[in-house]
Design a protein around this motif. Sequence first.
Motif, mmCIF file in Angstrom:
data_model
loop_
_atom_site.group_PDB
_atom_site.id
_atom_site.type_symbol
_atom_site.label_atom_id
_atom_site.label_comp_id
_atom_site.label_asym_id
_atom_site.label_seq_id
_atom_site.Cartn_x
_atom_site.Cartn_y
_atom_site.Cartn_z
ATOM 1 N N LEU A 252 32.183 31.607 42.197
ATOM 2 C CA LEU A 252 33.513 31.786 42.461
ATOM 3 C C LEU A 252 34.446 30.820 41.678
ATOM 4 N N ASP A 253 33.981 29.671 41.366
ATOM 5 C CA ASP A 253 34.461 28.393 40.680
ATOM 6 C C ASP A 253 34.786 29.115 39.195
ATOM 7 N N LEU A 254 33.932 29.879 38.936
ATOM 8 C CA LEU A 254 34.123 30.350 37.403
ATOM 9 C C LEU A 254 35.250 31.273 37.412
ATOM 10 N N LEU A 255 35.360 32.107 38.441
ATOM 11 C CA LEU A 255 36.775 32.871 38.552
ATOM 12 C C LEU A 255 37.862 32.239 38.843
ATOM 13 N N ASP A 256 37.782 31.226 39.589
ATOM 14 C CA ASP A 256 38.865 30.345 39.567
ATOM 15 C C ASP A 256 39.302 29.919 38.472
ATOM 16 N N ALA A 257 38.339 29.222 37.727
ATOM 17 C CA ALA A 257 38.638 28.715 36.253
ATOM 18 C C ALA A 257 39.426 29.495 35.484
ATOM 19 N N GLU A 258 38.943 30.991 35.344
ATOM 20 C CA GLU A 258 39.692 31.882 34.460
ATOM 21 C C GLU A 258 41.039 32.113 35.191
ATOM 22 N N ALA B 172 33.501 49.959 43.448
ATOM 23 C CA ALA B 172 33.790 51.077 42.987
ATOM 24 C C ALA B 172 34.369 51.039 41.417
ATOM 25 N N GLU B 173 35.078 49.960 41.207
ATOM 26 C CA GLU B 173 35.809 49.784 40.010
ATOM 27 C C GLU B 173 34.862 48.906 38.874
ATOM 28 N N GLY B 174 34.326 47.950 39.548
ATOM 29 C CA GLY B 174 33.847 46.787 38.429
ATOM 30 C C GLY B 174 32.453 46.974 37.821
ATOM 31 N N ASP B 175 32.269 45.974 36.902
ATOM 32 C CA ASP B 175 31.006 46.149 36.212
ATOM 33 C C ASP B 175 29.823 45.455 36.989
ATOM 34 N N ALA B 176 28.803 45.440 36.495
ATOM 35 C CA ALA B 176 27.473 45.154 37.012
ATOM 36 C C ALA B 176 27.649 43.666 37.692
ATOM 37 N N ASP B 177 28.186 42.533 37.003
ATOM 38 C CA ASP B 177 28.295 41.100 37.508
ATOM 39 C C ASP B 177 29.387 41.287 38.579
ATOM 40 N N GLN B 178 30.466 41.937 38.518
ATOM 41 C CA GLN B 178 31.363 42.009 39.505
ATOM 42 C C GLN B 178 31.021 42.502 40.937
ATOM 43 N N THR C 120 48.289 37.245 36.471
ATOM 44 C CA THR C 120 49.184 37.643 35.615
ATOM 45 C C THR C 120 48.178 38.449 34.552
ATOM 46 N N ALA C 121 47.112 37.597 33.976
ATOM 47 C CA ALA C 121 46.285 37.970 32.944
ATOM 48 C C ALA C 121 44.998 38.173 33.359
ATOM 49 N N LEU C 122 44.510 37.732 34.578
ATOM 50 C CA LEU C 122 43.199 37.988 35.051
ATOM 51 C C LEU C 122 42.569 39.368 35.211
ATOM 52 N N ASP C 123 41.242 39.799 34.982
ATOM 53 C CA ASP C 123 40.994 41.137 35.017
ATOM 54 C C ASP C 123 41.368 41.364 36.433
ATOM 55 N N PRO C 124 41.997 42.672 36.696
ATOM 56 C CA PRO C 124 42.399 43.184 38.134
ATOM 57 C C PRO C 124 41.198 43.091 38.929
ATOM 58 N N VAL C 125 39.935 43.408 38.598
ATOM 59 C CA VAL C 125 38.853 43.483 39.705
ATOM 60 C C VAL C 125 38.658 42.160 39.939
ATOM 61 N N GLU C 126 38.631 41.141 38.883
ATOM 62 C CA GLU C 126 38.030 39.638 39.209
ATOM 63 C C GLU C 126 39.318 39.252 40.187
ATOM 64 N N ASP C 127 40.443 39.550 39.823
ATOM 65 C CA ASP C 127 41.457 39.142 40.845
ATOM 66 C C ASP C 127 41.281 39.702 42.209
ATOM 67 N N LYS C 128 40.877 40.786 42.369
ATOM 68 C CA LYS C 128 40.402 41.474 43.954
ATOM 69 C C LYS C 128 39.511 40.634 44.368
ATOM 70 N N ILE C 129 38.275 40.219 43.449
ATOM 71 C CA ILE C 129 37.398 39.288 44.335
ATOM 72 C C ILE C 129 37.683 37.961 44.762
ATOM 73 N N LEU C 130 38.672 37.347 43.881
ATOM 74 C CA LEU C 130 39.295 36.167 44.383
ATOM 75 C C LEU C 130 40.148 36.289 45.559
ATOM 76 N N ARG C 131 40.952 37.382 45.773
ATOM 77 C CA ARG C 131 41.806 37.738 46.990
ATOM 78 C C ARG C 131 40.934 37.905 47.917
#
Length: 383
Positions: A307-313, A364-370, A331-342
Motif C-alpha cells: 500500500l505504501d507503493l500505491l501511496d507513493a504513486e 473484476a477490472e484489475g490485473d493480476a497484481d491488483q 488525477t493521474a493514478l490508475d483508476p483501479v489502483e485508486d480504488k484500492i487506495l480508497r
Amino acid sequence: MSSALQPGDPGAEQPFISHLIELRDRLIRILIAIGVVVLMLFPFANDIYAFVAAPLLAQLSEGNTMIATQVASPFLTPFKLALVAAIFLAMPYILYQLWGFVAPGLYQHEKHLAVPLLISSILLFYLGMAFAYFVVFPLVFAFLSGTTPEGVEMMTDISAYLDFVLTLFFAFGIAFEIPIATILLVSIGVVTPEDLARKRPYVIVGVFVVGMFLTPPDIISQTLLAIPMWMLFELGIMFSRLILRRRRSKVAEDSTPPPPASTDRGGDRPPPSGPDTPHEAGRELAPASDEPDRWQPMTDEEMETELDLLDAEDAGTAKMGSPTDAPFASTALDPVEDKILRANQLRNLDNDFAARQLLYDVLAEGDADQRRVARNILFQMDA
C-alpha cells in the motif's frame, strides 16, 4: 490548473438537471401506462368489484347483500378499485422504468444481484395477494360472519369492504417480500445468516405481533399471516447462504492465477524489473510456497509495504492535479489502483461495506497484481 468543474461553476449543475429531466420523462411514462390500463379496466369495474367481493358474499346469509351508504359510492368505489388494479397490473412496467433510471449508477455485480431480486419481488407480491384472496379471505369472512350476534344482519358497506381488502392485499404482499429483505441485508453485510438464525425466537414472536396489527382481531387471520412470514424468513436465510457460498467460491476461483505463459515466446528470460514495474516489490514480498502459482495471503507488514507503493504513486501523480482536489481522489493514478487506495482508507474508517464494493470492482477490472492486493485486503477484513 485542473480543468475539472468546481461545485460553484454553472456547468456543474447540468448532470443533475439531466437526471431530473430523465426522471420526469420516466414518471410521465408511468402515469401514461397507468392511465391506459385504467381506461381498459374501467368498463369492467363493476365486474372486478364483484370478483373481489365474492369471498364475503359467499358467507352472507340468504337475503343479505352489501350496501352503499353514500350517494357516490356505487360509482367511486368500483372506479377506485379499477385504479388500484391498474397500478398493480402495471407494476412490472413501473419497476422497469425505475430500474432504467437507477441501473446506470450500479456496479456490474450489483446489477447481477438486483435483476433477480427485482423479478422475485414482483412475483412474491402477487403471490401474497393471491394467498390473501384464495386462502385468507374465505376463512376470515367465515369467522366474522359466524360471530355475528343474534338479531344483527351483516350487510357491509362497499367502501368499507374495499378499504378492508386493500389493506389485507397490501399487508400480505409486503409480508411475502421478507426473503428479498433478508437477502439484501445479508448481501450488503448488515447481518449474516448465522446472526439471523440465532434471532429466530425473536422473529417468531415478532411475526405474530405484526400479524396482530395488520389483520382483523381474530386468531385465524393473525396465524395465517404469521406462519407464512416465518416460513419466508427461513427461505430467505437459505437463499442468502447459497448466495454467500457462491460469492466465496467465485472469489476463490479469482484467487487462482492463470497458468504460466509458455516458454517458447520468452524463453527463460527473467521477468522485467526496475522503476517501470511498480508492483515488482510487492511480488517479491509474496510468501514462499511449494505451489508458486497459488495465491497466498500477505502478512500485515507486506500489505503495508504494498500500500505504501500505491501511496507513493499517488503522491507522485497528485502534483500534476489541482491543489483543490477533494480527498480520496487522484488525477493521474490508475483508476483501479485508486480504488484500492480508497478501499483501504474506507476500511480504516470502519466503512467495510463501501470498501468491499470497491474491492469487488478491483477483482473484476484489475490485473493480476491488483487483484492480489484486493484479495489480501478482503482476506484481512474477513479475518
